[in-house]
Write a protein that holds these residues in place. Sequence first.
Motif, PDB file in Angstrom:
ATOM      1  N   PHE A 155       0.703  -1.484   0.189  1.00  0.00           N
ATOM      2  CA  PHE A 155       0.071   0.109  -0.008  1.00  0.00           C
ATOM      3  C   PHE A 155       0.783   1.411  -0.035  1.00  0.00           C
ATOM      4  O   PHE A 155       2.018   1.241   0.654  1.00  0.00           O
ATOM      5  CB  PHE A 155      -0.999  -0.004   1.412  1.00  0.00           C
ATOM      6  N   ARG A 167      -2.799  -3.584   6.865  1.00  0.00           N
ATOM      7  CA  ARG A 167      -2.404  -3.320   5.533  1.00  0.00           C
ATOM      8  C   ARG A 167      -0.952  -3.482   5.643  1.00  0.00           C
ATOM      9  O   ARG A 167      -0.193  -2.874   6.474  1.00  0.00           O
ATOM     10  CB  ARG A 167      -2.757  -2.030   5.063  1.00  0.00           C
ATOM     11  N   ARG A 335      -2.489   8.525 -13.844  1.00  0.00           N
ATOM     12  CA  ARG A 335      -3.146   9.541 -14.601  1.00  0.00           C
ATOM     13  C   ARG A 335      -3.913   8.668 -15.495  1.00  0.00           C
ATOM     14  O   ARG A 335      -3.620   7.804 -16.268  1.00  0.00           O
ATOM     15  CB  ARG A 335      -2.199  10.350 -15.288  1.00  0.00           C
ATOM     16  N   PRO A 383      -6.948  -0.190  -5.423  1.00  0.00           N
ATOM     17  CA  PRO A 383      -8.230  -1.181  -5.836  1.00  0.00           C
ATOM     18  C   PRO A 383      -8.680  -1.019  -7.102  1.00  0.00           C
ATOM     19  O   PRO A 383      -8.936   0.158  -7.481  1.00  0.00           O
ATOM     20  CB  PRO A 383      -8.906  -1.158  -4.537  1.00  0.00           C
ATOM     21  N   GLN A 384      -9.071  -1.859  -7.663  1.00  0.00           N
ATOM     22  CA  GLN A 384      -9.479  -1.680  -9.176  1.00  0.00           C
ATOM     23  C   GLN A 384     -11.259  -1.964  -9.085  1.00  0.00           C
ATOM     24  O   GLN A 384     -11.754  -2.672  -8.149  1.00  0.00           O
ATOM     25  CB  GLN A 384      -9.007  -2.940 -10.155  1.00  0.00           C
ATOM     26  N   PRO A 385     -12.082  -1.445  -9.695  1.00  0.00           N
ATOM     27  CA  PRO A 385     -11.324  -0.549 -10.826  1.00  0.00           C
ATOM     28  C   PRO A 385     -11.390   0.995 -10.628  1.00  0.00           C
ATOM     29  O   PRO A 385     -10.770   1.876 -11.401  1.00  0.00           O
ATOM     30  CB  PRO A 385     -12.532  -0.718 -12.027  1.00  0.00           C
ATOM     31  N   MET A 386     -12.031   1.342  -9.439  1.00  0.00           N
ATOM     32  CA  MET A 386     -12.052   2.593  -9.010  1.00  0.00           C
ATOM     33  C   MET A 386     -11.120   3.334  -8.610  1.00  0.00           C
ATOM     34  O   MET A 386     -10.775   4.591  -8.694  1.00  0.00           O
ATOM     35  CB  MET A 386     -13.356   2.778  -8.114  1.00  0.00           C
ATOM     36  N   GLY A 387     -10.001   2.544  -8.081  1.00  0.00           N
ATOM     37  CA  GLY A 387      -8.709   3.141  -7.577  1.00  0.00           C
ATOM     38  C   GLY A 387      -8.818   3.545  -6.159  1.00  0.00           C
ATOM     39  O   GLY A 387      -9.934   3.500  -5.465  1.00  0.00           O
ATOM     40  N   GLY A 388      -8.012   4.455  -5.509  1.00  0.00           N
ATOM     41  CA  GLY A 388      -7.670   4.728  -4.244  1.00  0.00           C
ATOM     42  C   GLY A 388      -7.988   6.265  -4.058  1.00  0.00           C
ATOM     43  O   GLY A 388      -8.404   6.924  -5.257  1.00  0.00           O
ATOM     44  N   PRO A 389      -7.482   6.781  -3.178  1.00  0.00           N
ATOM     45  CA  PRO A 389      -6.811   6.448  -1.913  1.00  0.00           C
ATOM     46  C   PRO A 389      -7.729   5.216  -1.167  1.00  0.00           C
ATOM     47  O   PRO A 389      -8.976   5.623  -1.177  1.00  0.00           O
ATOM     48  CB  PRO A 389      -6.136   7.443  -1.340  1.00  0.00           C
ATOM     49  N   PRO A 390      -7.222   4.205  -0.392  1.00  0.00           N
ATOM     50  CA  PRO A 390      -5.872   4.117  -0.298  1.00  0.00           C
ATOM     51  C   PRO A 390      -5.381   3.276  -1.837  1.00  0.00           C
ATOM     52  O   PRO A 390      -6.122   2.489  -2.037  1.00  0.00           O
ATOM     53  CB  PRO A 390      -5.639   3.179   0.930  1.00  0.00           C
ATOM     54  N   TRP A 391      -4.412   3.536  -2.363  1.00  0.00           N
ATOM     55  CA  TRP A 391      -3.850   2.905  -3.466  1.00  0.00           C
ATOM     56  C   TRP A 391      -2.950   1.799  -3.002  1.00  0.00           C
ATOM     57  O   TRP A 391      -2.316   2.033  -1.902  1.00  0.00           O
ATOM     58  CB  TRP A 391      -3.110   3.913  -4.161  1.00  0.00           C
TER      59      TRP A 391
END
Lengths: 439, 376
Positions: A155, A167, A335, A383-391
């Motif tokens: 993470f 995490r 991006r 996390p897929q598909p929306m993304g983070g954070p937390p990435w």
Amino acid sequence: MSASSTTTQPPSLRQGPGNVVLRVLASMKLSVWLLLLLALQTWLGTFAQSWKSIEDVQRDFFESWFVIGELPISFWGTPLWPDEHNQPFRLRIPMPGAYPVMGLLLVNLLVGGIWRMRWQMRNVGILITHFGIVFLLAAGFVKLSFGYSGFLGVFETPADGNLAPGRVYETTRYVSGYDDELVLLVDRGDSIEERVIPEHHLWGARNNGVVTIRDEALPFTLQVSRWIDHSMIVPKGPMVQTLMPVIDGVLLEAQQWPPGVQPQSSSEYSGCYVKMLPSEGKSEAAILRCRRLEPFDRARYPWTFAVKGQRYGLELRRVTRDLPFSIRVDKFVKRDHPGTLSPMDFRSFVTARTGEATQEAQIFMNNPLRRDGFVLYQSNWGPQPMGGPPWYSIFEVKHDPSDIWPMLACFVIFAGLATHFVMKLRRFLASSTRTSLQA
Amino acid sequence: MTRIRFASLFLVGCLAACDGSNQAEFGPSRSLPKDHRPTVWDSSIQDRLGLQPPASGQNDPHDSKPRQWSGTTPAGWESLPAEPARFRHAQWKVTGEPQTDCYLTVGVGGGVPGNLKRWYSDQFGIATVPAPEALPVAELAGRAGRLAEITGTLGGKPGQAALIAFYHDGDQVTSLKFTGPESIVLGNKDKFMALAKSVRSSTASADAKAPPIEPGTPMPASHPDIGTAANGGTAPPATGPFTATIPAGWTAKAGSARWQHHTFGAGGEVYVGQLGGTLAQNFEIWRGEFQLGALDDAAIAALPKVAFLGDDSVLLDLAGKFRSFTGKEIADARVLVAARHEAGATVFVKLVGTAAEVAPHLEAFRQFCGSLRRTQ
């Protein structure tokens, strides 16, 4: 590839008891046949991906001594002699695997392309090129024999320093994408003792086989049975008819994919039944199945048993290794293309640490981190598909002693071909043919 | 001849040796600090075999609290006690029909293809297994899934049928399965579908008697999103990295992959999202849904402001004929978008509905935007 036959043979091939063998090994015909076999393997291996996972195809065709390829027979898209699932009849073609073919190709190059070839100035470009190809094959062999890879997930470290429990923010651990191992855990209080067996040592337990694991240092024996490469857990309901043993309400079955659905390596996990026979006391049995181990998921859930007051755990897992340094993601940046969640670029700003020594690096496409014999590539994100954070960021970790050999081999091959071309050009420019053409 | 015999024996010996050894040994031991390999000793079979149902709509695997499952028992049916040890997380049967059996199984491995094969071929002896996408769509526990309808011989009994509503998370399949005599099962299909739709999970609470929290109730900043608690245990939607105060009249959309996804009225919806690109690029896309052209930077700067994520953001207010890029059409639509550009992406709240539906929710939208905060 190898030198073609000429009317003037080198002395080593004109005489001696191994003449015939050497002629065969050095021949251009052998080169052509071997290359045709490689093409056939690739072709049939591509077909096989319709009903096997990529990992299985790679193992069966390209990491094997022998393989039975299958060619689906159809005409203009219509299956011929279809089965009950309307799948075409598959013609079975026994053939050597990639190991003997590549090995023979290496010998063919060494004997025909280097040793047999006349070591003259005019052939220096060809010799260099053949050395380069041999080097390339050697790189592949070293990688296959001594290289390994896996995935490391971690993470992004929160900017405010508030670390969420559970995490992983810094780790050395990475796990194989496909290979499994059986691990015995011994609870030593402040530490965990691990001992592993690679899965291929347990393949004898496939079908009706039983693999026995004995160790003088252990007060019990283990029996592994009913090994299933691609397994699934099935709850035993009233409608489930099975001959497999039911333990704790579940049983193990082979995972089967319907026709037309390509199996996914990442969803295929091995499983087995295991029986623990203590030197004294009652035996115990359990089902083990390699479970999805997210790289960032730290906890382990072994089957636990105790013998003579000592607690043990047994677990099937993806092969797990540790880097000689830890990785921390200080920042992850993704991006997207405008109006979408489709990534245009994603990269990790990491800190690699060995003790007190740290190294900061940026890992992104075509810009891996190379350190201590390991290469870390930016592989994925979540996390897929929306993304983070937390990435979280996922890296592919490769350990390959021949890491840069292919690049060097390409330079050598280029140098050989360039030399040969220049020498040919010079000979042409100085030849009477050119003069006559000009005339 | 002797050479051939010898070679044959050698070959047979080699092949026999390839059959796999029946002995194996552990490799050398390796000692690791306890925290290097956190180990859950004596873990349950669910944990050990990875059978724990994944958190609905969440990608974070660390939310794995035990869940209780329930549904609205159809008239003429009766609910039976759950038997999680038998992977029956909720059970029903048709009253007075002991040969019927309906149960919910959460998170079984094998993926959809493996389970379809098991239901069709292994249990009903049907060789041809349909592709998942060929099956009709069904809703189970607020999730979009499929319905398998199978008739034939089951367990040696002819004239049987099964209705199986299922969805999947990766290779884990959650299913509601209803079996019994064909006439009874198919005669109860509508009730089964309603039951499947009503199935919900709730995280087991140490204080199960606590009253439900009403939507809109102000909560501490660190409190988890309460939008889902309002319906007494609805499957939680993905909150993502956001918290917000949910206005009265908004209902959390269960099972949605979108963040903070809520519905209101007959078809209105609001959600939080994040897309690549600048404000101008995304405004062009959203205005394109109304067949309008792009705005320049000056026009964007002149747009009205709304509090969003603790700061002022621009508010796009569009009305007219709406046609989204996913094909959704509303003749008399109104769309509100509060958006800001952060770290290379556009973060936004988007509200979509008919003009008549949206009008009473304008203030609620502003309050929702104003209450939104990042948790990470």
